[in-house]
Design a protein around this motif. Structure first.
Motif, PDB file in Angstrom:
ATOM      1  N   VAL A 122       0.862  -1.194   0.000  1.00  0.00           N
ATOM      2  CA  VAL A 122       0.000   0.000   0.000  1.00  0.00           C
ATOM      3  C   VAL A 122       0.899   1.246   0.000  1.00  0.00           C
ATOM      4  N   ARG A 266      11.144  -2.508  -2.797  1.00  0.00           N
ATOM      5  CA  ARG A 266      10.057  -2.060  -3.674  1.00  0.00           C
ATOM      6  C   ARG A 266       9.775  -0.580  -3.432  1.00  0.00           C
ATOM      7  N   GLU A 270      17.103   1.511   0.932  1.00  0.00           N
ATOM      8  CA  GLU A 270      17.320   1.018   2.298  1.00  0.00           C
ATOM      9  C   GLU A 270      18.774   1.221   2.706  1.00  0.00           C
TER      10      GLU A 270
END
Ligand SMILES: O=P(O)(O)OC[C@H]1O[C@H](O[C@H]2O[C@H](CO)[C@@H](O)[C@H](O)[C@H]2O)[C@H](O)[C@@H](O)[C@@H]1O
Length: 361
Positions: A122, A266, A270
């Motif tokens: 989401v 995604r 990171e």
């Protein structure tokens, strides 16, 4: 800087491609572990892009190229490609009998990624809830097999989403591992932190989190998430024309932190310690903690959707034990053997495992 030539298998064409990479980019060793049922090894240029160089020669363009590679449009492939990929990574639902036959006489141990595996992707990372039905299924699963959640998120946060005390949790890409906090068949003693290999990085991560918050606040849609031993910079809600600006902001912070590296998930950059620790190492650590370090009769199953899960898929291939299942609707380079399309299929697969185990009791 000295360049290093690496020959890797090109997944799509089956041809070898020579890629020249600076050593700093090439932190993952490219190996060809034994083939697993239903799978084949697909390590490619994209795998090498998993670690994005922060200092040295890499240009912002290559960051943006890598960011685009995680955008859904880049996954569009022909029906032929899709069919070929599905032949190589068949549905774990369709291959269920083959999978359970391979596990006969062995202890199944389950490893589950969270985002995109147990919960749908989401826009807002703080609202990535898992359904009650999924939670009930994972609870039943944990009653049948030792089960661990392995996530890029901070452990407390992923626990607050999953809310099952009988599981093992490996947060921060496996850098924060804790055993079950309540009655599990597999662990009855009090909860304990089992492993935090990057604890010395905590002050540095906090500092970088603050700097990234400040630096990226001028980029609409950017979101910085503190995952305790690592930091995520989300660009899912950033307009594509602003991606290079965001990449430049992140790089301007990280260039002063040679002990941190950048990987990609995604629509997320990171930032994590350079230590050699990832989800694959966490999987090995957990198998050892459960007493299966040198056992031949263990059958680990790892289900995940992201590039960071590839480290765990690769470990399973290298061990020649169990297998990985990639959650994806699109063909992707992967070391997983099987595939599932989305979290609802993951739930169906887990339920099948529960039913199969209960029938065999
Ligand atoms: O290892 P995981 O559990 O898959 O965690 C990886 C990252 O997951 C989260 O971000 C991803 O999911 C978000 C919610 O669906 C989505 O908005 C985002 O674009 C995805 O990258 C989490 O927020 C990150 O901190 C994790 O690193």
């Amino acid at each position: 800087m000295t360049k290093q030539k690496v020959v890797v298998a090109e997944a799509k064409s089956g041809m070898d491609t020579t890629v020249v990479v600076p050593p700093a980019l090439f932190t993952a060793e490219v190996k060809k572990p034994p083939l697993m049922p239903g799978g084949y090894i697909t390590v490619s240029k994209k795998k090498l892009l998993q670690n994005i160089e922060i200092n040295g020669g890499a240009r912002i363009n290559s960051w943006v190229e890598s960011m685009r590679a995680s955008s859904p449009t880049s996954h569009r492939k022909s029906t032929q490609d899709q069919t070929t990929w599905m032949d190589r990574h068949p549905s774990a639902l369709k291959m269920f009998d083959e999978i359970t036959n391979a596990s006969k006489g062995k202890q199944i141990v389950m490893f589950l990624d969270y985002d995109g595996t147990l919960s749908p992707i989401v826009d807002d990372p703080d609202r990535a809830y898992m359904s009650d039905a999924m939670r009930a299924t994972v609870r039943k699963l944990a009653g049948c097999f030792p089960t661990a959640i392995v996530s890029g998120r901070c452990r407390d946060k992923v626990y607050n989403f999953v809310k099952l005390a009988e599981l093992y949790y490996a947060g921060s890409h496996g850098m924060d591992i804790r055993g079950p906090s309540k009655g599990s068949k597999y662990k009855k003693s009090a909860p304990s932190v089992l492993c935090q290999p990057a604890s010395e990085y905590l002050p540095m991560i906090d500092e970088v989190y603050g700097l990234l918050m400040e630096k990226t606040k001028s980029t609409p849609g950017a979101k910085v998430e503190n995952n305790k031993f690592c930091v995520s910079v989300h660009f899912r809600c950033v307009e594509e024309k602003k991606w290079s600006e965001l990449a430049a902001q992140v790089r301007s912070v990280l260039k002063d932190y040679p002990k941190l590296r950048l990987t990609q998930g995604r629509k997320v950059l990171e930032i994590r310690p350079t230590i050699k620790w990832d989800k694959g190492k966490a999987l090995e650590f957990l198998l050892e903690s459960l007493g299966y370090a040198n056992c031949t009769d263990v059958f680990p199953i790892y289900i995940g959707d992201d590039r960071t899960d590839e480290d765990a898929f690769m470990v399973l291939r290298e061990r020649g034990q169990g297998f990985g299942i990639l959650v994806s609707k699109f063909p992707k380079d992967t070391s997983a053997s099987y595939s599932l399309q989305e979290p609802s299929e993951v739930m169906d697969f887990l339920q099948l495992l529960v039913d199969w185990k209960r029938c065999s009791w």
